[in-house]
Every structure is written in C-alpha cells, then in structure tokens.
Design a protein around this motif. Sequence first.
Motif, PDB file in Angstrom:
ATOM      1  N   PRO A  18       0.824  -1.216   0.000  1.00 26.99           N
ATOM      2  CA  PRO A  18       0.000   0.000   0.000  1.00 26.99           C
ATOM      3  C   PRO A  18       0.857   1.265   0.000  1.00 26.99           C
ATOM      4  CG  PRO A  18      -0.756  -1.563   1.671  1.00 26.99           C
ATOM      5  CD  PRO A  18       0.537  -2.081   1.122  1.00 26.99           C
ATOM      6  N   LYS A  19       0.425   2.248  -0.782  1.00 24.37           N
ATOM      7  CA  LYS A  19       1.095   3.547  -0.933  1.00 24.37           C
ATOM      8  C   LYS A  19       2.469   3.433  -1.593  1.00 24.37           C
ATOM      9  CE  LYS A  19      -1.766   5.905   2.064  1.00 24.37           C
ATOM     10  NZ  LYS A  19      -2.840   6.549   1.416  1.00 24.37           N
ATOM     11  N   LYS A  20       2.809   2.251  -2.120  1.00 24.72           N
ATOM     12  CA  LYS A  20       4.093   2.036  -2.795  1.00 24.72           C
ATOM     13  C   LYS A  20       3.886   1.505  -4.213  1.00 24.72           C
ATOM     14  CE  LYS A  20       6.621   2.559   1.027  1.00 24.72           C
ATOM     15  NZ  LYS A  20       6.397   3.848   1.567  1.00 24.72           N
ATOM     16  N   GLU A  21       2.658   1.574  -4.713  1.00 22.61           N
ATOM     17  CA  GLU A  21       2.344   1.035  -6.028  1.00 22.61           C
ATOM     18  C   GLU A  21       3.191   1.684  -7.125  1.00 22.61           C
ATOM     19  OE1 GLU A  21       0.117   2.714  -4.122  1.00 22.61           O
ATOM     20  OE2 GLU A  21      -1.394   1.269  -3.488  1.00 22.61           O
ATOM     21  N   ARG A  40      -3.253   6.776 -11.255  1.00 16.35           N
ATOM     22  CA  ARG A  40      -3.299   7.547 -10.012  1.00 16.35           C
ATOM     23  C   ARG A  40      -4.237   8.733 -10.186  1.00 16.35           C
ATOM     24  NH1 ARG A  40       1.886   7.196  -6.941  1.00 16.35           N
ATOM     25  NH2 ARG A  40       1.804   9.430  -6.809  1.00 16.35           N
ATOM     26  N   GLU A  56      -2.823   9.784  -5.142  1.00 18.73           N
ATOM     27  CA  GLU A  56      -3.002   8.428  -4.644  1.00 18.73           C
ATOM     28  C   GLU A  56      -3.299   7.487  -5.799  1.00 18.73           C
ATOM     29  OE1 GLU A  56      -6.081   8.344  -1.710  1.00 18.73           O
ATOM     30  OE2 GLU A  56      -4.947   9.577  -0.304  1.00 18.73           O
ATOM     31  N   SER A  57      -3.085   6.218  -5.540  1.00 18.37           N
ATOM     32  CA  SER A  57      -3.383   5.191  -6.517  1.00 18.37           C
ATOM     33  C   SER A  57      -4.892   5.083  -6.698  1.00 18.37           C
ATOM     34  CB  SER A  57      -2.811   3.847  -6.046  1.00 18.37           C
ATOM     35  OG  SER A  57      -3.130   2.840  -6.963  1.00 18.37           O
ATOM     36  N   PRO A  60      -5.777   1.263  -4.855  1.00 20.07           N
ATOM     37  CA  PRO A  60      -4.778   1.121  -3.784  1.00 20.07           C
ATOM     38  C   PRO A  60      -4.382  -0.344  -3.554  1.00 20.07           C
ATOM     39  CG  PRO A  60      -6.566   2.556  -3.093  1.00 20.07           C
ATOM     40  CD  PRO A  60      -6.987   1.936  -4.391  1.00 20.07           C
TER      41      PRO A  60
END
Length: 179
Positions: A18-21, A40, A56-57, A60
Amino acid sequence: MPDLKNTEQGWYCFKALPKKEHIACEFLKRLDNVETFCPRISYVKKTRRGKVRFVESLFPGYVFVHVDLQKDYRMIRSIQGIRDVVAFGDRIPQVPDEIIDGLKEQIGENEQKDLPEPELEPGREVVITEGPFKDLRAVVHSGMNAQQRVAVLLEFLGRQMEIQIPAGDLFVKEDPRRT
C-alpha cells in the motif's frame, strides 16, 4: 505459488505494498518485455496547512502488468514492493485488454488524472470546516468575492441567515448527479 500452466501473455493484476504502487511500477518498467499500468488520481483536500494536493493510486494496493506470466512470474515477484499476483484459488484471472485500454483513455498518457477542485456555485451544499459554525451544513448563495469569501445560507437557531465564509473553510458535498 499459483498454478501458472494455463496462463498466457496478457494483463494481470498484482498486489503491491500500500502507498508504494508507483514505486513498484517504476522498478517493473526497468524490465524487458514487461508493460505496467498504475493509474493515479490527484485531488485537493483541506488540511491544517490549508488546501493540499494529494496523489493516490486509483486502485490502492494493486498494479497492472502486461507479461508472459509463465516465463516472468518469479522475476516480477522479486521486484521491491510486489507481493503476488491476484489469484482466486488456483485460478489467475487475466484482465481484458479493453478494460486497460479504457482506463488508459480516461486517465491519460502520464497515468495520472487531476481532479478539479469542486466549484462553489450557488445552490451547492457545503460543510463549514472552521470557525464558530464548524461542521454545520450550508448552501452556497453567491460565488466567491474579491476577498475569497463565499456567501452561504445557514439554518441557525430556527431561521435562515446569510453569512460570508472564507472559501478555504468550506468542504463541498459531492452531488451524485455530477459523477
């Protein structure tokens, strides 16, 4: 490990941290014969620091990878930020090209869609986020003036009154008809 024998080259969905896509996608783009898609969205949100634009993605925890899964599965799994391919039991679903093409068309070349700030036009429902009327609902009566203030109608103590509020202190309620 999922059963890869019935897979072919195509789009697959991989679980990412998560948050590293976006980071995982950058590593994947360095590989040969691998195409990635990590859509995104960018939007403005009111914070204690004022209005801040967040990115953000759109999905997510997931990235899309176009790959020959039988040949490159282990290599993709070794990429930083990638957890595993999305599977249902032993079945690994392939994402249809039309879905990815449609998303790419909607999102754009840079894989990021910038959402506009909600407009404060008359009749729009808002929530006051600061000051003595915090958390009360109001309706925009007239647009922003030169001092960046908006006239809103507020139901208060049994009567409707018009007050001027700084535009930055209003949160626009989403109108389901506009989406």
